[in-house]
Write a protein that holds these residues in place. Structure first.
Motif, PDB file in Angstrom:
ATOM      1  N   GLY A  69       7.427 -10.255  -4.264  1.00 24.15           N
ATOM      2  CA  GLY A  69       7.758  -9.177  -3.696  1.00 24.15           C
ATOM      3  C   GLY A  69       8.216  -8.383  -4.852  1.00 24.15           C
ATOM      4  N   PRO A  70       8.377  -6.966  -4.521  1.00 23.62           N
ATOM      5  CA  PRO A  70       8.863  -6.194  -5.763  1.00 23.62           C
ATOM      6  C   PRO A  70      10.321  -6.525  -6.500  1.00 23.62           C
ATOM      7  CG  PRO A  70       9.174  -5.014  -3.654  1.00 23.62           C
ATOM      8  CD  PRO A  70       8.492  -6.356  -3.289  1.00 23.62           C
ATOM      9  N   PRO A  71      10.491  -5.940  -7.479  1.00 28.55           N
ATOM     10  CA  PRO A  71      11.875  -6.336  -8.267  1.00 28.55           C
ATOM     11  C   PRO A  71      12.790  -5.719  -7.152  1.00 28.55           C
ATOM     12  CG  PRO A  71      10.346  -5.180  -9.499  1.00 28.55           C
ATOM     13  CD  PRO A  71       9.727  -5.058  -8.271  1.00 28.55           C
ATOM     14  N   GLY A  72      13.918  -6.509  -6.971  1.00 30.96           N
ATOM     15  CA  GLY A  72      15.231  -6.155  -6.300  1.00 30.96           C
ATOM     16  C   GLY A  72      15.060  -6.390  -4.806  1.00 30.96           C
ATOM     17  N   VAL A  73      13.667  -7.091  -4.342  1.00 31.10           N
ATOM     18  CA  VAL A  73      13.816  -7.447  -2.906  1.00 31.10           C
ATOM     19  C   VAL A  73      14.528  -8.666  -2.733  1.00 31.10           C
ATOM     20  CG1 VAL A  73      11.743  -9.016  -3.220  1.00 31.10           C
ATOM     21  CG2 VAL A  73      12.082  -7.471  -1.186  1.00 31.10           C
ATOM     22  N   GLY A  74      15.073  -9.443  -3.330  1.00 33.40           N
ATOM     23  CA  GLY A  74      15.798 -10.481  -3.178  1.00 33.40           C
ATOM     24  C   GLY A  74      15.378 -12.036  -3.327  1.00 33.40           C
ATOM     25  N   LYS A  75      14.050 -11.904  -4.188  1.00 31.01           N
ATOM     26  CA  LYS A  75      13.443 -13.105  -4.563  1.00 31.01           C
ATOM     27  C   LYS A  75      14.275 -14.328  -5.044  1.00 31.01           C
ATOM     28  CE  LYS A  75      10.487 -11.365  -7.284  1.00 31.01           C
ATOM     29  NZ  LYS A  75      10.567  -9.896  -7.147  1.00 31.01           N
ATOM     30  N   GLY A  76      15.256 -13.859  -6.027  1.00 29.95           N
ATOM     31  CA  GLY A  76      16.178 -14.750  -6.786  1.00 29.95           C
ATOM     32  C   GLY A  76      17.262 -15.413  -5.663  1.00 29.95           C
ATOM     33  N   THR A  77      17.743 -14.575  -5.034  1.00 31.27           N
ATOM     34  CA  THR A  77      18.828 -14.963  -3.734  1.00 31.27           C
ATOM     35  C   THR A  77      18.080 -15.839  -2.604  1.00 31.27           C
ATOM     36  OG1 THR A  77      19.939 -12.861  -4.236  1.00 31.27           O
ATOM     37  CG2 THR A  77      20.300 -14.202  -2.130  1.00 31.27           C
ATOM     38  N   GLN A  78      16.921 -15.403  -2.363  1.00 32.74           N
ATOM     39  CA  GLN A  78      16.340 -16.352  -1.265  1.00 32.74           C
ATOM     40  C   GLN A  78      15.542 -17.507  -2.076  1.00 32.74           C
ATOM     41  OE1 GLN A  78      16.035 -15.650   1.985  1.00 32.74           O
ATOM     42  NE2 GLN A  78      17.562 -14.220   1.288  1.00 32.74           N
ATOM     43  N   VAL A  98       6.586   0.353 -10.912  1.00 36.06           N
ATOM     44  CA  VAL A  98       4.981   0.719 -11.083  1.00 36.06           C
ATOM     45  C   VAL A  98       4.185  -0.196 -11.434  1.00 36.06           C
ATOM     46  CG1 VAL A  98       3.726   2.073 -12.878  1.00 36.06           C
ATOM     47  CG2 VAL A  98       5.541   3.207 -11.637  1.00 36.06           C
ATOM     48  N   ASP A  99       4.647  -1.120 -12.536  1.00 35.86           N
ATOM     49  CA  ASP A  99       3.957  -2.255 -12.812  1.00 35.86           C
ATOM     50  C   ASP A  99       3.714  -3.429 -11.578  1.00 35.86           C
ATOM     51  OD1 ASP A  99       3.768  -1.695 -15.486  1.00 35.86           O
ATOM     52  OD2 ASP A  99       5.519  -2.606 -16.162  1.00 35.86           O
ATOM     53  N   TYR A 100       4.675  -3.612 -10.804  1.00 33.61           N
ATOM     54  CA  TYR A 100       4.400  -4.486  -9.615  1.00 33.61           C
ATOM     55  C   TYR A 100       3.242  -3.787  -8.715  1.00 33.61           C
ATOM     56  CZ  TYR A 100       5.108  -6.561  -5.124  1.00 33.61           C
ATOM     57  OH  TYR A 100       4.860  -7.014  -4.061  1.00 33.61           O
ATOM     58  N   GLN A 101       3.328  -2.585  -8.627  1.00 32.08           N
ATOM     59  CA  GLN A 101       2.268  -2.026  -7.674  1.00 32.08           C
ATOM     60  C   GLN A 101       0.871  -2.217  -8.331  1.00 32.08           C
ATOM     61  OE1 GLN A 101       3.614   1.912  -7.133  1.00 32.08           O
ATOM     62  NE2 GLN A 101       5.166   1.388  -5.597  1.00 32.08           N
ATOM     63  N   ARG A 102       0.650  -2.202  -9.758  1.00 30.47           N
ATOM     64  CA  ARG A 102      -0.455  -1.961 -10.371  1.00 30.47           C
ATOM     65  C   ARG A 102      -0.955  -3.691 -10.498  1.00 30.47           C
ATOM     66  NH1 ARG A 102       1.050   0.316 -14.766  1.00 30.47           N
ATOM     67  NH2 ARG A 102       0.946  -1.510 -16.081  1.00 30.47           N
ATOM     68  N   GLN A 103       0.004  -4.303 -10.852  1.00 31.56           N
ATOM     69  CA  GLN A 103      -0.344  -5.597 -11.368  1.00 31.56           C
ATOM     70  C   GLN A 103      -0.198  -6.763 -10.396  1.00 31.56           C
ATOM     71  OE1 GLN A 103       1.473  -6.691 -15.162  1.00 31.56           O
ATOM     72  NE2 GLN A 103       0.479  -4.892 -16.132  1.00 31.56           N
ATOM     73  N   THR A 104       0.771  -6.885  -9.566  1.00 31.20           N
ATOM     74  CA  THR A 104       1.109  -7.943  -8.787  1.00 31.20           C
ATOM     75  C   THR A 104       0.641  -7.872  -7.350  1.00 31.20           C
ATOM     76  OG1 THR A 104       3.306  -8.018 -10.094  1.00 31.20           O
ATOM     77  CG2 THR A 104       3.251  -9.339  -7.841  1.00 31.20           C
ATOM     78  N   GLU A 105       0.680  -6.449  -6.888  1.00 28.95           N
ATOM     79  CA  GLU A 105       0.069  -6.341  -5.528  1.00 28.95           C
ATOM     80  C   GLU A 105      -1.397  -7.005  -5.070  1.00 28.95           C
ATOM     81  OE1 GLU A 105       0.655  -2.327  -4.003  1.00 28.95           O
ATOM     82  OE2 GLU A 105       2.905  -2.661  -3.546  1.00 28.95           O
ATOM     83  N   PRO A 106      -2.336  -6.816  -6.270  1.00 24.80           N
ATOM     84  CA  PRO A 106      -3.466  -7.660  -6.058  1.00 24.80           C
ATOM     85  C   PRO A 106      -3.184  -9.196  -6.076  1.00 24.80           C
ATOM     86  CG  PRO A 106      -3.592  -6.026  -8.004  1.00 24.80           C
ATOM     87  CD  PRO A 106      -2.238  -6.119  -7.384  1.00 24.80           C
ATOM     88  N   VAL A 107      -2.169  -9.628  -6.463  1.00 23.20           N
ATOM     89  CA  VAL A 107      -1.907 -11.206  -6.557  1.00 23.20           C
ATOM     90  C   VAL A 107      -1.769 -11.567  -4.947  1.00 23.20           C
ATOM     91  CG1 VAL A 107      -0.302 -12.988  -6.988  1.00 23.20           C
ATOM     92  CG2 VAL A 107      -1.007 -11.606  -8.790  1.00 23.20           C
ATOM     93  N   ILE A 108      -1.145 -10.775  -4.129  1.00 25.42           N
ATOM     94  CA  ILE A 108      -0.893 -10.944  -2.860  1.00 25.42           C
ATOM     95  C   ILE A 108      -2.212 -11.050  -1.983  1.00 25.42           C
ATOM     96  CG2 ILE A 108       0.144 -10.055  -0.735  1.00 25.42           C
ATOM     97  CD1 ILE A 108       2.383  -8.625  -2.588  1.00 25.42           C
ATOM     98  N   GLU A 109      -3.064 -10.092  -2.488  1.00 23.66           N
ATOM     99  CA  GLU A 109      -4.624 -10.070  -1.804  1.00 23.66           C
ATOM    100  C   GLU A 109      -5.335 -11.215  -2.347  1.00 23.66           C
ATOM    101  OE1 GLU A 109      -7.608  -9.519   0.553  1.00 23.66           O
ATOM    102  OE2 GLU A 109      -5.693  -8.243   0.510  1.00 23.66           O
ATOM    103  N   HIS A 110      -5.272 -11.919  -3.410  1.00 26.28           N
ATOM    104  CA  HIS A 110      -5.721 -13.246  -3.901  1.00 26.28           C
ATOM    105  C   HIS A 110      -5.236 -14.118  -2.936  1.00 26.28           C
ATOM    106  CE1 HIS A 110      -6.766 -16.136  -6.978  1.00 26.28           C
ATOM    107  NE2 HIS A 110      -5.731 -16.895  -6.551  1.00 26.28           N
ATOM    108  N   TYR A 111      -3.865 -14.342  -2.487  1.00 25.63           N
ATOM    109  CA  TYR A 111      -3.599 -15.386  -1.901  1.00 25.63           C
ATOM    110  C   TYR A 111      -3.826 -15.100  -0.367  1.00 25.63           C
ATOM    111  CZ  TYR A 111      -1.610 -17.542  -5.848  1.00 25.63           C
ATOM    112  OH  TYR A 111      -1.365 -18.312  -7.002  1.00 25.63           O
TER     113      TYR A 111
END
Length: 188
Positions: free
Chosen positions: A7-16, A145-158
Motif C-alpha cells: 500500500g502507499p506510504p503512510g497507509v499503516g503497513k508497519g503498524t499492521q 508519485v513513485d508508489y503510483q508509478r512503480q508499486t501499483e503495477p506490483v499489485i496487478e502482478h499478484y
C-alpha cells in the motif's frame, strides 16, 4: 504463512505488520527498517540510505540482496510478513523466482488503501514524533508519485496470481488488523 503487505506510504503497513506478526507468530520483515539498520554498516549503505531519505526507493539489486539474505534466516522458515518489499515488478519477479527455487510462494498479498490526504497527515505526524528524515512534505510527495508509478503495477502482478486481498485502512489499527485476519480466514 508468507504474506506481503502493500500500500502507499503512510497507509499503516508497519503498524499492521507488527500487529499481525505478533498475532500470527511470524517475523515482520520491513524493508525500510532493514535499510535503516544497514545504513551504518558501510559507506555504500550510507549513500543508499541518504538516497532513500530524499524520498527515493533503494536500487533494486541492493534491496533484493538485503531481503534475500534476511529470508534465509532460520526464523523465516515457518513464514514471514513482508512490508515494503517488493516495490517494483522487477523485485516481485525476482522474489517469485527466489521463492520458487526453494519450493515456496507468497500465500496472500494484503493491499491497504487510504486517501492521499490521510496518508500525508499520518506521515507528517510520524515525521514529527519519530524524527524520521524521510517524512517531510517533499519526500512524502515524491514517495506517493513513485508508489503510483512503480508499486501499483506490483499489485496487478499478484492480482493475476489470484492472491490479493483489499483492506480499507482508515479505521483504528486494531480494527484494521482484525479485518485483515478475517479476510485471510484466520480467527482474530
Amino acid at each position: 504463512m508468507r504474506l506481503l503487505l502493500i500500500g502507499p506510504p503512510g497507509v499503516g503497513k508497519g503498524t499492521q505488520g507488527r500487529l499481525l506478526a505478533q498475532q500470527l507468530g511470524i517475523p515482520h520483515l520491513s524493508s525500510g527498517q532493514l535499510l535503516r539498520d544497514a545504513r551504518n554498516q558501510s559507506a555504500e549503505n550510507e549513500a543508499i540510505a541518504s538516497h532513500v531519505d530524499s524520498g527515493n526507493f533503494a536500487p533494486d539489486q541492493w534491496i533484493l540482496n538485503l531481503m534475500g539474505q534476511r529470508l534465509e534466516q532460520p526464523d523465516c522458515s515457518a513464514g514471514y510478513l513482508l512490508d515494503g518489499f517488493p516495490r517494483t515488478v522487477v523485485q516481485a519477479q525476482q522474489l517469485d523466482e527466489h521463492l520458487h527455487a526453494s519450493g515456496q510462494r507468497l500465500d496472500r498479498v494484503v493491499q491497504y488503501l487510504a486517501p492521499d490526504e490521510v496518508l500525508i497527515a499520518r506521515l507528517l505526524h510520524r515525521g514529527t514524533v519519530e524524527g524520521r528524515a524521510d517524512d517531510n512534505q517533499q519526500a512524502i510527495e515524491q514517495r506517493l508519485v513513485d508508489y503510483q508509478r512503480q508499486t501499483e503495477p506490483v499489485i496487478e502482478h499478484y492480482r493475476q496470481q489470484g492472491i490479493v486481498v483489499v483492506i480499507e485502512a482508515t479505521a483504528d489499527p486494531e480494527s484494521i488488523a482484525g479485518e485483515t485476519l478475517r479476510q485471510l480466514s484466520i480467527d482474530p
